[in-house]
Design a protein around this motif. Structure first.
Motif, PDB file in Angstrom:
ATOM      1  N   THR A  58       0.850  -1.188   0.000  1.00  0.00           N
ATOM      2  CA  THR A  58       0.000   0.000   0.000  1.00  0.00           C
ATOM      3  C   THR A  58       0.889   1.243   0.000  1.00  0.00           C
ATOM      4  N   LEU A  59       0.388   2.266  -0.641  1.00  0.00           N
ATOM      5  CA  LEU A  59       0.994   3.601  -0.642  1.00  0.00           C
ATOM      6  C   LEU A  59      -0.125   4.548  -0.280  1.00  0.00           C
ATOM      7  N   PHE A  60       0.086   5.377   0.730  1.00  0.00           N
ATOM      8  CA  PHE A  60      -0.994   6.272   1.142  1.00  0.00           C
ATOM      9  C   PHE A  60      -0.453   7.616   1.592  1.00  0.00           C
ATOM     10  N   ASP A  61      -1.334   8.577   1.585  1.00  0.00           N
ATOM     11  CA  ASP A  61      -1.003   9.934   2.016  1.00  0.00           C
ATOM     12  C   ASP A  61      -1.199  10.012   3.524  1.00  0.00           C
ATOM     13  N   SER A  62      -0.109   9.974   4.266  1.00  0.00           N
ATOM     14  CA  SER A  62      -0.199  10.001   5.732  1.00  0.00           C
ATOM     15  C   SER A  62      -0.466  11.403   6.274  1.00  0.00           C
ATOM     16  N   THR A  63      -0.490  12.416   5.423  1.00  0.00           N
ATOM     17  CA  THR A  63      -0.728  13.782   5.892  1.00  0.00           C
ATOM     18  C   THR A  63      -2.200  14.179   5.826  1.00  0.00           C
ATOM     19  N   ARG A  64      -3.011  13.333   5.245  1.00  0.00           N
ATOM     20  CA  ARG A  64      -4.430  13.664   5.078  1.00  0.00           C
ATOM     21  C   ARG A  64      -5.140  13.700   6.427  1.00  0.00           C
ATOM     22  N   ALA A  65      -6.234  14.442   6.483  1.00  0.00           N
ATOM     23  CA  ALA A  65      -7.051  14.476   7.686  1.00  0.00           C
ATOM     24  C   ALA A  65      -7.822  13.159   7.803  1.00  0.00           C
ATOM     25  N   ARG A  66      -8.029  12.693   9.022  1.00  0.00           N
ATOM     26  CA  ARG A  66      -8.768  11.459   9.242  1.00  0.00           C
ATOM     27  C   ARG A  66     -10.119  11.526   8.556  1.00  0.00           C
ATOM     28  N   GLY A  67     -10.479  10.442   7.885  1.00  0.00           N
ATOM     29  CA  GLY A  67     -11.777  10.373   7.218  1.00  0.00           C
ATOM     30  C   GLY A  67     -11.796  10.993   5.832  1.00  0.00           C
ATOM     31  N   THR A  68     -10.645  11.402   5.338  1.00  0.00           N
ATOM     32  CA  THR A  68     -10.591  12.013   3.997  1.00  0.00           C
ATOM     33  C   THR A  68      -9.634  11.252   3.092  1.00  0.00           C
ATOM     34  N   ASN A  69      -9.727   9.931   3.118  1.00  0.00           N
ATOM     35  CA  ASN A  69      -8.753   9.138   2.375  1.00  0.00           C
ATOM     36  C   ASN A  69      -9.218   8.745   0.979  1.00  0.00           C
ATOM     37  N   ASN A  70     -10.345   9.301   0.510  1.00  0.00           N
ATOM     38  CA  ASN A  70     -10.765   8.956  -0.844  1.00  0.00           C
ATOM     39  C   ASN A  70      -9.726   9.422  -1.855  1.00  0.00           C
ATOM     40  N   PHE A  71      -9.353   8.490  -2.734  1.00  0.00           N
ATOM     41  CA  PHE A  71      -8.325   8.686  -3.752  1.00  0.00           C
ATOM     42  C   PHE A  71      -6.955   9.006  -3.155  1.00  0.00           C
ATOM     43  N   ARG A  72      -6.718   8.572  -1.930  1.00  0.00           N
ATOM     44  CA  ARG A  72      -5.447   8.860  -1.252  1.00  0.00           C
ATOM     45  C   ARG A  72      -4.750   7.594  -0.769  1.00  0.00           C
ATOM     46  N   CYS A  73      -5.166   6.436  -1.291  1.00  0.00           N
ATOM     47  CA  CYS A  73      -4.497   5.185  -0.937  1.00  0.00           C
ATOM     48  C   CYS A  73      -4.511   4.247  -2.133  1.00  0.00           C
ATOM     49  N   LEU A  74      -3.346   3.728  -2.452  1.00  0.00           N
ATOM     50  CA  LEU A  74      -3.177   2.793  -3.559  1.00  0.00           C
ATOM     51  C   LEU A  74      -2.907   1.408  -2.960  1.00  0.00           C
ATOM     52  N   TYR A  75      -3.643   0.408  -3.438  1.00  0.00           N
ATOM     53  CA  TYR A  75      -3.509  -0.975  -2.976  1.00  0.00           C
ATOM     54  C   TYR A  75      -2.962  -1.801  -4.135  1.00  0.00           C
ATOM     55  N   LEU A  76      -1.887  -2.546  -3.909  1.00  0.00           N
ATOM     56  CA  LEU A  76      -1.248  -3.301  -4.992  1.00  0.00           C
ATOM     57  C   LEU A  76      -1.072  -4.775  -4.606  1.00  0.00           C
ATOM     58  N   GLN A  77      -1.759  -5.641  -5.308  1.00  0.00           N
ATOM     59  CA  GLN A  77      -1.527  -7.078  -5.160  1.00  0.00           C
ATOM     60  C   GLN A  77      -0.350  -7.400  -6.063  1.00  0.00           C
ATOM     61  N   CYS A  78       0.706  -7.987  -5.499  1.00  0.00           N
ATOM     62  CA  CYS A  78       1.964  -8.164  -6.238  1.00  0.00           C
ATOM     63  C   CYS A  78       2.548  -9.564  -6.063  1.00  0.00           C
ATOM     64  N   GLU A  79       3.508  -9.846  -6.905  1.00  0.00           N
ATOM     65  CA  GLU A  79       4.442 -10.942  -6.698  1.00  0.00           C
ATOM     66  C   GLU A  79       5.803 -10.287  -6.501  1.00  0.00           C
ATOM     67  N   ALA A  80       6.504 -10.705  -5.453  1.00  0.00           N
ATOM     68  CA  ALA A  80       7.803 -10.115  -5.139  1.00  0.00           C
ATOM     69  C   ALA A  80       8.883 -11.189  -5.159  1.00  0.00           C
ATOM     70  N   PHE A  81      10.079 -10.778  -5.572  1.00  0.00           N
ATOM     71  CA  PHE A  81      11.187 -11.718  -5.700  1.00  0.00           C
ATOM     72  C   PHE A  81      12.491 -11.066  -5.284  1.00  0.00           C
ATOM     73  N   GLU A  82      13.380 -11.873  -4.742  1.00  0.00           N
ATOM     74  CA  GLU A  82      14.747 -11.453  -4.488  1.00  0.00           C
ATOM     75  C   GLU A  82      15.466 -11.408  -5.832  1.00  0.00           C
ATOM     76  N   ILE A  83      16.229 -10.368  -6.054  1.00  0.00           N
ATOM     77  CA  ILE A  83      16.965 -10.231  -7.316  1.00  0.00           C
ATOM     78  C   ILE A  83      18.324 -10.911  -7.168  1.00  0.00           C
ATOM     79  N   ASP A  84      18.566 -11.901  -8.038  1.00  0.00           N
ATOM     80  CA  ASP A  84      19.853 -12.590  -8.008  1.00  0.00           C
ATOM     81  C   ASP A  84      20.621 -12.440  -9.320  1.00  0.00           C
ATOM     82  N   ASP A  85      20.037 -11.742 -10.274  1.00  0.00           N
ATOM     83  CA  ASP A  85      20.674 -11.484 -11.565  1.00  0.00           C
ATOM     84  C   ASP A  85      21.459 -10.173 -11.477  1.00  0.00           C
ATOM     85  N   GLU A  86      22.723 -10.196 -11.849  1.00  0.00           N
ATOM     86  CA  GLU A  86      23.565  -9.004 -11.707  1.00  0.00           C
ATOM     87  C   GLU A  86      23.062  -7.825 -12.534  1.00  0.00           C
ATOM     88  N   ARG A  87      22.590  -8.078 -13.738  1.00  0.00           N
ATOM     89  CA  ARG A  87      22.091  -6.965 -14.570  1.00  0.00           C
ATOM     90  C   ARG A  87      20.888  -6.292 -13.910  1.00  0.00           C
TER      91      ARG A  87
END
Length: 153
Positions: A58-87
């Motif tokens: 999640t990425l969100f605007d922590s400076t917003r006033a409580r209760g005003t989070n519309n369009f201020r939080c992004l939710y990302l379902q992901c796959e994450a991996f350790e990078i072992d390739d030098e490039r």
């Protein structure tokens, strides 16, 4: 786009042995909206990712006033991996540490740290503030396309 101009501190949720874990990370993104960060190889979230690539950020605007989070939080379902390739490690280094000469020794092989990449699979944006809830409310998030996310400045 405004949300993406905030400092890139993401919360990354992982799971290991049935135990949820949440960790804040500073992440750089590439043009495809892959997210890159560096972490200690033995950190709980790093171990969890090694065993289960399914993550949620999640990425969100922590400076917003409580209760005003519309369009201020992004939710990302992901796959994450350790990078072992030098490039790819060099690419991650350049994104995360753009002002420093590239040195990947600490992030590969016997190094104590690693670079990680999270690739979004699905993305949502808050579309309703807590203050706007009614008994008829069905959802508070709207899915956005990955192409729209990638096209954001």
């Amino acid at each position: 786009a405004e949300l993406l101009r905030l400092p890139p501190y993401y919360n990354i949720a992982t799971e290991g042995s049935g135990q949820p874990w949440n960790t804040p990370v500073w992440a750089a993104r590439d043009a495809e909206f892959n997210l890159y960060w560096s972490s200690w190889v033995r950190a709980v979230h790093s171990v969890n990712i090694a065993n289960n690539p399914r993550t949620f950020l999640t990425l969100f605007d922590s400076t917003r006033a409580r209760g005003t989070n519309n369009f201020r939080c992004l939710y990302l379902q992901c796959e994450a991996f350790e990078i072992d390739d030098e490039r790819e490690a060099i690419r991650a280094f350049e994104l995360i540490y753009p002002e420093e000469p590239v040195e990947t020794r600490d992030f590969l092989g016997e190094g104590l740290k690693r670079f990680y990449r999270a690739t979004p699979l699905r993305v949502w944006l808050n579309c309703l503030s807590e203050r706007d809830l009614t008994p008829a409310t069905v959802k508070m998030r709207s899915e956005i396309s990955l192409d729209d996310l990638r096209g954001a400045p």
